[in-house]
Design an enzyme around this catalytic site. Structure first.
Site, PDB file in Angstrom:
ATOM      1  N   LYS A  65      16.731  53.686  24.296  1.00  0.00           N
ATOM      2  CA  LYS A  65      16.548  54.467  25.628  1.00  0.00           C
ATOM      3  C   LYS A  65      16.063  53.599  26.912  1.00  0.00           C
ATOM      4  CE  LYS A  65      17.088  59.118  23.823  1.00  0.00           C
ATOM      5  NZ  LYS A  65      16.521  60.466  23.817  1.00  0.00           N
TER       6      LYS A  65
ATOM      7  N   LYS B 139      28.577  56.491  17.375  1.00  0.00           N
ATOM      8  CA  LYS B 139      28.533  57.860  17.353  1.00  0.00           C
ATOM      9  C   LYS B 139      28.892  58.718  18.440  1.00  0.00           C
ATOM     10  CE  LYS B 139      24.763  61.447  16.779  1.00  0.00           C
ATOM     11  NZ  LYS B 139      23.274  61.706  16.818  1.00  0.00           N
TER      12      LYS B 139
ATOM     13  N   LYS C 134      27.246  63.465  23.189  1.00  0.00           N
ATOM     14  CA  LYS C 134      27.770  64.605  24.138  1.00  0.00           C
ATOM     15  C   LYS C 134      27.246  64.058  25.504  1.00  0.00           C
ATOM     16  CE  LYS C 134      23.456  67.650  22.714  1.00  0.00           C
ATOM     17  NZ  LYS C 134      22.508  66.599  22.518  1.00  0.00           N
TER      18      LYS C 134
END
Ligand code: TRP
Length: 338
Positions: free
Chosen positions: A121, A203, A206
């Protein structure tokens, strides 16, 4: 107050959270929410919207608030029920942040900065590597340890955070005496990892900016079928699970999870059929599963009062349980109380 019919001393405690970003996807549904729904009656179940975690990335406030409410309604629409589970917003239960502070003082900068997700991140949001991003797993440990959770259903990407949680619990118990239950992870075998429809080696996320990569539980049938028609597939024509066929393998995983069939059964069912037919079949199966969820969602989201009531009830119940642990922790570390 009592903790209501959701808590039973005989049952084990499961707890999980979901960050409110975008909408709940097929990946979240098969990897998490559907399992929560199936497990909720057999456990003392605690599920929350991890809104404090979501703040580690910059959010537009009005949109963020609405997204969180939408998520709550989506959980209800998926059959997570206040009859069976405590459901609430993390930020409504101040004990999460308070315990996180005390755990922070028992967490080393070295171990926090070694977390894979922190490194990923940080690279992805290089202009906003804030303290919260590094502290993310410590807050998650607080979420879990507050409730003496036995089992924590998480995706494989959260496994390292769960290990840190266990380390922190053990360290605290050694330093201050038996306080926390050391939780176990629970990684469900079906649908634990659903991949992007556009990049089947990654993956399904969202927060993916490519709309075609995901399907939401509240998308309509036409949208869902269209996304599956456009799903990236592999060379060759055979419908089977194989390492060099990540696209088709992902679709088989999805179809078998939705239809409750084994991969081998799905392979047999589509033997001799083409990719095109298979993609439509998967899209239609997913759309059929999500139709009642979409309808329930429309009902819940138009009833703000009901959502507010359930959320408030849930937060009150969670706070009672969390405060028990927090009081004990404060005493153990030597904070005063009069
Ligand atoms: N980090 C989790 C995720 O992104 C969400 C989460 C926050 C969570 N707190 C938790 C999951 C506690 C399990 C337990 O998936």
């Amino acid at each position: 107050m009592t903790t209501g019919n959701t808590q039973n001393a005989q049952k084990k405690i499961i707890l999980s959270g979901i960050q409110p970003t975008g909408t709940i996807t097929l990946g979240n549904y098969l990897g998490a929410v559907q399992n929560w729904q199936r497990m909720q009656a057999d456990f003392n179940s605690i599920f929350f919207i991890a809104d404090l975690h979501a703040l580690t990335v910059r959010r537009e406030p009005a949109e963020f608030r609405q997204t969180a409410i939408n998520f709550f309604a989506q959980l209800l629409a998926c059959g997570i029920s206040p009859e069976n589970a405590i459901i609430y917003f993390q930020s409504h239960v101040r004990q999460h942040a308070e315990l996180a502070w005390i755990l922070n003082c028992n967490t080393y900068v070295g171990e926090a900065s070694r977390m894979t997700q922190f490194k990923d991140k940080s690279a992805k949001h290089a202009d906003n590597v804030n303290m919260g991003l590094m502290d993310y797993p410590v807050l998650m440990a607080a979420d879990i340890l507050l409730f003496n959770s036995d089992l924590v259903p998480v995706g494989i990407d959260q496994k390292q955070h769960l290990e840190l949680t266990r380390d922190l619990a053990i360290r605290f118990n050694n330093r201050y005496g038996e306080t926390f239950k050391v939780p176990d992870g629970y990684i469900p075998k079906t649908g634990a990892k659903i991949c992007s429809l556009q990049d089947p080696t990654a993956k399904m996320s969202k927060s993916d900016p490519d709309q075609n990569a995901t399907v939401s539980i509240i998308d309509d049938e036409a949208t869902i079928v269209r996304r599956f028609k456009r799903a990236v597939t592999d060379s060759g024509a055979e419908i089977c699970v194989r390492e060099d066929k990540p696209g088709i393998s992902n679709l088989i995983t999805i179809y078998s999870a939705i239809e409750n069939k084994s991969a081998a059964e799905v392979e047999r069912e589509f033997e001799g059929k083409g990719y095109g037919d298979f993609k439509i079949a998967v899209g239609e199966a997913v759309a059929a599963r999500f139709k009642p969820i979409r309808e329930e969602y429309a009902r819940y989201i138009s009833d703000k009062e009901y959502i507010a009531k359930i959320a408030k009830d849930g937060a009150e119940k969670a706070a009672v349980l969390a405060e028990r642990t927090l009081r004990k922790v404060k005493k153990k570390v030597g904070l005063t109380s009069f």
